[in-house]
Design an enzyme around this catalytic site. Structure first.
Site, mmCIF file in Angstrom:
data_model
loop_
_atom_site.group_PDB
_atom_site.id
_atom_site.type_symbol
_atom_site.label_atom_id
_atom_site.label_comp_id
_atom_site.label_asym_id
_atom_site.label_seq_id
_atom_site.Cartn_x
_atom_site.Cartn_y
_atom_site.Cartn_z
ATOM 1 N N SER A 63 0.847 -1.195 0.000
ATOM 2 C CA SER A 63 0.000 0.000 0.000
ATOM 3 C C SER A 63 0.879 1.241 0.000
ATOM 4 C CB SER A 63 -0.922 0.009 1.232
ATOM 5 O OG SER A 63 -0.157 0.058 2.433
ATOM 6 N N TYR A 213 12.261 6.529 14.440
ATOM 7 C CA TYR A 213 12.067 6.543 12.989
ATOM 8 C C TYR A 213 13.031 7.532 12.335
ATOM 9 C CZ TYR A 213 9.510 7.073 8.547
ATOM 10 O OH TYR A 213 9.157 7.120 7.224
#
Length: 330
Positions: A63, A213
């Site tokens: 996706s 992250y």
């Protein structure tokens, strides 16, 4: 910085106005930035069949940006391999791509990038056919600190160690393509973080997923020139890409407040995938080992406190190679 296929082209450097867009963050990273910059791009590059007869492997392609990249590469004629953690979701995505590109080849292989054994099985499943394009897109932004089966923090395992291991394992297939391109999907969030070489597994301090992250995305960018140098003799180009702010399922799940506030300005997944697709397919000789955003080379630092030395980057490179079990190259 390494140039493969030709001299470095000054036209890849951003103009003064283009650079100002990025310094202001919101206009440069949003759909506004890419809309303004598109006006200066050649509509003939890449050519409609630029990847005809070539094979592209994309991790995290179920996706979002990964699926948009698969769609874009398939549209250019590539045979596309979706390397995904969930083969069920991968097959659903592949079916949609086949409907969009009748006659194209889209296959699925299981690959949990955070797990070394899964990466090894993926590399074996890719067989002996050359790989012309390898895109490291899989990403995670966990709410709490997690580790993979070998004890490494999850964002480090997913964004740094897994991509390095997969690249190393398929290195002969990249070399066999005689001009392969490796793309690491990074993030503009890395601008806020320094290169932490003494705690790559984030064992110290309060854990924050967004910080983890960004730290590992900084590591990706710092290691890109070293990976480019490692693969230069094999004529494999390496690029890191900042896709901008993109409306993806991952953002909706991990940063719902950010998405709610910025949604009108977020790029589509296709907009986020554009530069990676362009780097995979452009006929122009582009410099290897650089950090890109909207088809231009971008600076590595916007803040003084994030700067690091070549020795620090080299130390991280050596440590990561030890962590993935790859001996130091001679």
């Amino acid at each position: 910085m390494i140039a493969i296929g030709g001299k470095n082209d000054a036209s890849f450097e951003p103009s003064f106005v283009d650079a100002l867009l990025d310094r202001a963050i919101l206009p440069g990273y949003s759909r506004v930035g890419i809309a303004l910059r598109r006006r200066g791009w050649s509509s003939a590059d890449p050519a409609p069949d630029a990847l005809r007869g070539q094979r592209a492997v994309i991790t995290g392609a179920n996706s979002g940006i990964g699926l948009a990249m698969a769609d874009g590469l398939a549209a250019l004629g590539a045979s596309v391999v979706l390397a995904v953690r969930s083969t069920r979701r991968g097959e659903d995505a592949a079916a949609g791509l086949r409907r969009r590109h009748p006659g194209g080849t889209v296959t699925v292989v299981e690959c949990d990038v955070a797990e070394p054994d899964s990466v090894r099985r993926c590399a074996a499943a890719l067989g002996e056919t050359p790989i012309d394009v390898l895109v490291h897109n899989a990403g995670v932004l966990p709410a709490r600190r997690q580790e993979n089966s070998t004890g490494h923090e999850l964002t480090l395992a997913t964004h740094v160690l897994g991509p390095l291991l997969l690249t190393e394992l398929v290195r002969p297939l990249l070399a066999a393509a005689h001009g392969a391109r490796v793309v690491l999907m990074s993030s503009g969030g890395m601008y806020a973080q320094p290169l932490l070489t003494d705690d790559p597994d984030y064992r110290r301090g309060e854990y924050r997923g967004a910080r983890a992250y960004a730290r590992t995305k900084r590591m990706q960018v710092a290691l890109t020139p070293l990976l480019a140098a490692e693969l230069a003799d094999e004529r494999t180009w390496v690029h890191a890409v900042h896709p901008g702010w993109v409306d993806t399922p991952g953002i909706a799940d991990a940063l719902p407040r950010f998405r709610r506030v910025t949604r009108p300005l977020l790029r589509t997944p296709a907009g986020g995938a554009d530069t990676a697709i362009w780097l995979a397919a452009t006929a122009r000789p582009v410099p290897s080992g650089r950090f890109w955003h909207d088809r231009r080379v971008r600076p590595l630092h916007l803040r003084r406190g994030t700067r690091y030395t070549e020795a620090e980057a080299a130390a991280l490179w050596r440590d990561c190679r030890v962590m993935i079990g790859v001996p130091e190259s001679t």
